[in-house]
Motif scaffolding. Structure first.
Motif, PDB file in Angstrom:
ATOM      1  N   ASP A   1      -3.773 -11.317   3.117  1.00  0.00           N
ATOM      2  CA  ASP A   1      -3.186 -11.908   4.323  1.00  0.00           C
ATOM      3  C   ASP A   1      -2.202 -10.952   5.002  1.00  0.00           C
ATOM      4  O   ASP A   1      -2.088 -10.930   6.217  1.00  0.00           O
ATOM      5  CB  ASP A   1      -2.405 -13.187   3.982  1.00  0.00           C
ATOM      6  N   LEU A   2      -1.478 -10.200   4.179  1.00  0.00           N
ATOM      7  CA  LEU A   2      -0.425  -9.319   4.682  1.00  0.00           C
ATOM      8  C   LEU A   2      -0.541  -7.971   3.998  1.00  0.00           C
ATOM      9  O   LEU A   2      -0.540  -7.888   2.763  1.00  0.00           O
ATOM     10  CB  LEU A   2       0.956  -9.931   4.407  1.00  0.00           C
ATOM     11  N   VAL A   3      -0.647  -6.919   4.795  1.00  0.00           N
ATOM     12  CA  VAL A   3      -0.672  -5.554   4.290  1.00  0.00           C
ATOM     13  C   VAL A   3       0.685  -4.942   4.600  1.00  0.00           C
ATOM     14  O   VAL A   3       1.128  -4.951   5.755  1.00  0.00           O
ATOM     15  CB  VAL A   3      -1.788  -4.717   4.960  1.00  0.00           C
ATOM     16  N   VAL A   4       1.359  -4.433   3.583  1.00  0.00           N
ATOM     17  CA  VAL A   4       2.688  -3.853   3.750  1.00  0.00           C
ATOM     18  C   VAL A   4       2.610  -2.368   3.432  1.00  0.00           C
ATOM     19  O   VAL A   4       2.144  -1.972   2.359  1.00  0.00           O
ATOM     20  CB  VAL A   4       3.710  -4.539   2.820  1.00  0.00           C
ATOM     21  N   VAL A   5       3.052  -1.546   4.375  1.00  0.00           N
ATOM     22  CA  VAL A   5       3.030  -0.091   4.197  1.00  0.00           C
ATOM     23  C   VAL A   5       4.405   0.479   4.517  1.00  0.00           C
ATOM     24  O   VAL A   5       5.153  -0.078   5.308  1.00  0.00           O
ATOM     25  CB  VAL A   5       1.962   0.585   5.082  1.00  0.00           C
ATOM     26  N   GLU A   6       4.697   1.595   3.884  1.00  0.00           N
ATOM     27  CA  GLU A   6       5.919   2.333   4.181  1.00  0.00           C
ATOM     28  C   GLU A   6       5.586   3.584   4.989  1.00  0.00           C
ATOM     29  O   GLU A   6       6.389   4.075   5.757  1.00  0.00           O
ATOM     30  CB  GLU A   6       6.610   2.700   2.866  1.00  0.00           C
ATOM     31  N   ARG A   7       4.391   4.083   4.781  1.00  0.00           N
ATOM     32  CA  ARG A   7       3.860   5.195   5.579  1.00  0.00           C
ATOM     33  C   ARG A   7       2.358   4.991   5.659  1.00  0.00           C
ATOM     34  O   ARG A   7       1.760   4.320   4.819  1.00  0.00           O
ATOM     35  CB  ARG A   7       4.199   6.545   4.961  1.00  0.00           C
ATOM     36  N   LEU A   8       1.758   5.587   6.672  1.00  0.00           N
ATOM     37  CA  LEU A   8       0.342   5.324   6.904  1.00  0.00           C
ATOM     38  C   LEU A   8      -0.342   6.584   7.409  1.00  0.00           C
ATOM     39  O   LEU A   8       0.079   7.171   8.397  1.00  0.00           O
ATOM     40  CB  LEU A   8       0.218   4.192   7.938  1.00  0.00           C
ATOM     41  N   PHE A   9      -1.385   7.004   6.688  1.00  0.00           N
ATOM     42  CA  PHE A   9      -2.159   8.172   7.095  1.00  0.00           C
ATOM     43  C   PHE A   9      -3.426   7.771   7.845  1.00  0.00           C
ATOM     44  O   PHE A   9      -3.962   8.558   8.597  1.00  0.00           O
ATOM     45  CB  PHE A   9      -2.546   9.014   5.871  1.00  0.00           C
TER      46      PHE A   9
ATOM     47  N   VAL B   1       0.832  -1.199   0.000  1.00  0.00           N
ATOM     48  CA  VAL B   1       0.000   0.000   0.000  1.00  0.00           C
ATOM     49  C   VAL B   1       0.870   1.254   0.000  1.00  0.00           C
ATOM     50  O   VAL B   1       1.678   1.470   0.909  1.00  0.00           O
ATOM     51  CB  VAL B   1      -0.924   0.017   1.241  1.00  0.00           C
ATOM     52  N   VAL B   2       0.697   2.055  -1.034  1.00  0.00           N
ATOM     53  CA  VAL B   2       1.345   3.356  -1.113  1.00  0.00           C
ATOM     54  C   VAL B   2       0.243   4.376  -0.880  1.00  0.00           C
ATOM     55  O   VAL B   2      -0.663   4.519  -1.695  1.00  0.00           O
ATOM     56  CB  VAL B   2       2.006   3.579  -2.495  1.00  0.00           C
ATOM     57  N   SER B   3       0.286   5.040   0.274  1.00  0.00           N
ATOM     58  CA  SER B   3      -0.806   5.964   0.598  1.00  0.00           C
ATOM     59  C   SER B   3      -0.321   7.411   0.560  1.00  0.00           C
ATOM     60  O   SER B   3       0.840   7.709   0.851  1.00  0.00           O
ATOM     61  CB  SER B   3      -1.404   5.639   1.963  1.00  0.00           C
ATOM     62  N   PHE B   4      -1.260   8.262   0.190  1.00  0.00           N
ATOM     63  CA  PHE B   4      -0.992   9.686   0.086  1.00  0.00           C
ATOM     64  C   PHE B   4      -2.066  10.440   0.861  1.00  0.00           C
ATOM     65  O   PHE B   4      -3.239  10.105   0.777  1.00  0.00           O
ATOM     66  CB  PHE B   4      -1.008  10.133  -1.378  1.00  0.00           C
ATOM     67  N   GLY B   5      -1.689  11.477   1.576  1.00  0.00           N
ATOM     68  CA  GLY B   5      -2.612  12.265   2.372  1.00  0.00           C
ATOM     69  C   GLY B   5      -3.378  13.287   1.569  1.00  0.00           C
ATOM     70  O   GLY B   5      -4.224  14.000   2.104  1.00  0.00           O
ATOM     71  N   GLU B   6      -3.103  13.358   0.286  1.00  0.00           N
ATOM     72  CA  GLU B   6      -3.811  14.266  -0.614  1.00  0.00           C
ATOM     73  C   GLU B   6      -3.787  13.660  -2.009  1.00  0.00           C
ATOM     74  O   GLU B   6      -3.026  12.717  -2.254  1.00  0.00           O
ATOM     75  CB  GLU B   6      -3.173  15.651  -0.609  1.00  0.00           C
ATOM     76  N   PRO B   7      -4.596  14.178  -2.918  1.00  0.00           N
ATOM     77  CA  PRO B   7      -4.690  13.558  -4.248  1.00  0.00           C
ATOM     78  C   PRO B   7      -3.516  13.899  -5.165  1.00  0.00           C
ATOM     79  O   PRO B   7      -3.680  14.258  -6.313  1.00  0.00           O
ATOM     80  CB  PRO B   7      -6.020  14.077  -4.796  1.00  0.00           C
ATOM     81  N   SER B   8      -2.311  13.776  -4.647  1.00  0.00           N
ATOM     82  CA  SER B   8      -1.108  14.057  -5.416  1.00  0.00           C
ATOM     83  C   SER B   8       0.001  13.143  -4.915  1.00  0.00           C
ATOM     84  O   SER B   8       0.084  12.846  -3.720  1.00  0.00           O
ATOM     85  CB  SER B   8      -0.698  15.520  -5.209  1.00  0.00           C
ATOM     86  N   GLU B   9       0.868  12.719  -5.824  1.00  0.00           N
ATOM     87  CA  GLU B   9       1.956  11.843  -5.427  1.00  0.00           C
ATOM     88  C   GLU B   9       3.132  12.602  -4.835  1.00  0.00           C
ATOM     89  O   GLU B   9       4.065  12.002  -4.321  1.00  0.00           O
ATOM     90  CB  GLU B   9       2.421  11.009  -6.622  1.00  0.00           C
TER      91      GLU B   9
ATOM     92  N   VAL C   1      -3.348   4.641  -2.621  1.00  0.00           N
ATOM     93  CA  VAL C   1      -4.543   5.158  -1.962  1.00  0.00           C
ATOM     94  C   VAL C   1      -4.365   6.667  -1.802  1.00  0.00           C
ATOM     95  O   VAL C   1      -3.448   7.110  -1.117  1.00  0.00           O
ATOM     96  CB  VAL C   1      -4.762   4.483  -0.585  1.00  0.00           C
ATOM     97  N   TYR C   2      -5.233   7.423  -2.444  1.00  0.00           N
ATOM     98  CA  TYR C   2      -5.154   8.881  -2.416  1.00  0.00           C
ATOM     99  C   TYR C   2      -6.291   9.455  -1.588  1.00  0.00           C
ATOM    100  O   TYR C   2      -7.439   9.458  -2.024  1.00  0.00           O
ATOM    101  CB  TYR C   2      -5.247   9.453  -3.833  1.00  0.00           C
ATOM    102  N   TYR C   3      -5.993   9.914  -0.394  1.00  0.00           N
ATOM    103  CA  TYR C   3      -6.983  10.621   0.415  1.00  0.00           C
ATOM    104  C   TYR C   3      -7.102  12.049  -0.105  1.00  0.00           C
ATOM    105  O   TYR C   3      -6.198  12.569  -0.765  1.00  0.00           O
ATOM    106  CB  TYR C   3      -6.571  10.622   1.883  1.00  0.00           C
ATOM    107  N   ASP C   4      -8.218  12.681   0.186  1.00  0.00           N
ATOM    108  CA  ASP C   4      -8.422  14.062  -0.228  1.00  0.00           C
ATOM    109  C   ASP C   4      -7.663  15.004   0.701  1.00  0.00           C
ATOM    110  O   ASP C   4      -7.031  15.955   0.259  1.00  0.00           O
ATOM    111  CB  ASP C   4      -9.915  14.390  -0.242  1.00  0.00           C
ATOM    112  N   GLY C   5      -7.758  14.750   1.997  1.00  0.00           N
ATOM    113  CA  GLY C   5      -7.034  15.578   2.951  1.00  0.00           C
ATOM    114  C   GLY C   5      -7.754  16.843   3.376  1.00  0.00           C
ATOM    115  O   GLY C   5      -7.351  17.489   4.343  1.00  0.00           O
ATOM    116  N   ARG C   6      -8.812  17.209   2.657  1.00  0.00           N
ATOM    117  CA  ARG C   6      -9.557  18.425   2.999  1.00  0.00           C
ATOM    118  C   ARG C   6     -11.053  18.168   3.164  1.00  0.00           C
ATOM    119  O   ARG C   6     -11.739  18.913   3.843  1.00  0.00           O
ATOM    120  CB  ARG C   6      -9.338  19.493   1.927  1.00  0.00           C
ATOM    121  N   ASP C   7     -11.544  17.136   2.521  1.00  0.00           N
ATOM    122  CA  ASP C   7     -12.973  16.843   2.542  1.00  0.00           C
ATOM    123  C   ASP C   7     -13.208  15.538   3.309  1.00  0.00           C
ATOM    124  O   ASP C   7     -12.932  14.456   2.781  1.00  0.00           O
ATOM    125  CB  ASP C   7     -13.493  16.721   1.109  1.00  0.00           C
ATOM    126  N   PRO C   8     -13.715  15.618   4.542  1.00  0.00           N
ATOM    127  CA  PRO C   8     -13.916  14.407   5.347  1.00  0.00           C
ATOM    128  C   PRO C   8     -14.835  13.381   4.682  1.00  0.00           C
ATOM    129  O   PRO C   8     -14.613  12.179   4.808  1.00  0.00           O
ATOM    130  CB  PRO C   8     -14.535  14.920   6.645  1.00  0.00           C
TER     131      PRO C   8
END
Length: 107
Positions: free
Chosen positions: A71-79, A9-17, A44-51
């Protein structure tokens, strides 16, 4: 060892990489596939401004994890740990790994 279903999982706190592309988890995903596991990379792109929008993203991400029978979720960062926690709680033996790396790109 039986093949695992692994979600990288590569997650982003806003809709931009952002400025730098993430390649580390993609490399690990390829290694897992070569080892015989069912591995997928999801961004996974969160909006960050709109709940409400973030709630939609959270729900879609959780449904995706369930559909993959991960079975296994691998993350490098997590929002947002909530979708992962809920997914893990639904079946015994599921795990999450937070990877931290230095300068090495060796998988």
């Amino acid at each position: 060892m039986a093949p695992l279903s692994i979600a990288f999982v590569v997650s982003f706190g806003e809709p931009s990489e952002g400025f730098f592309a993430d390649t580390f988890l993609a490399q690990l995903c390829a290694e897992a596939r070569e080892s015989g596991h069912r591995a997928r990379l999801i961004r996974v792109y969160y909006d960050g401004r709109d709940p409400r929008r973030d709630d939609e993203v959270r729900a879609r991400f959780e449904r995706w994890l369930d559909a993959q029978a991960t079975d296994l979720v691998v993350v490098e960062r997590l929002f947002d740990a909530d979708p992962i926690r809920k997914h893990l709680a639904r079946a015994p033996g599921r795990h999450c790994a937070l990877l931290v790396r230095g300068d090495s790109f060796d998988p």
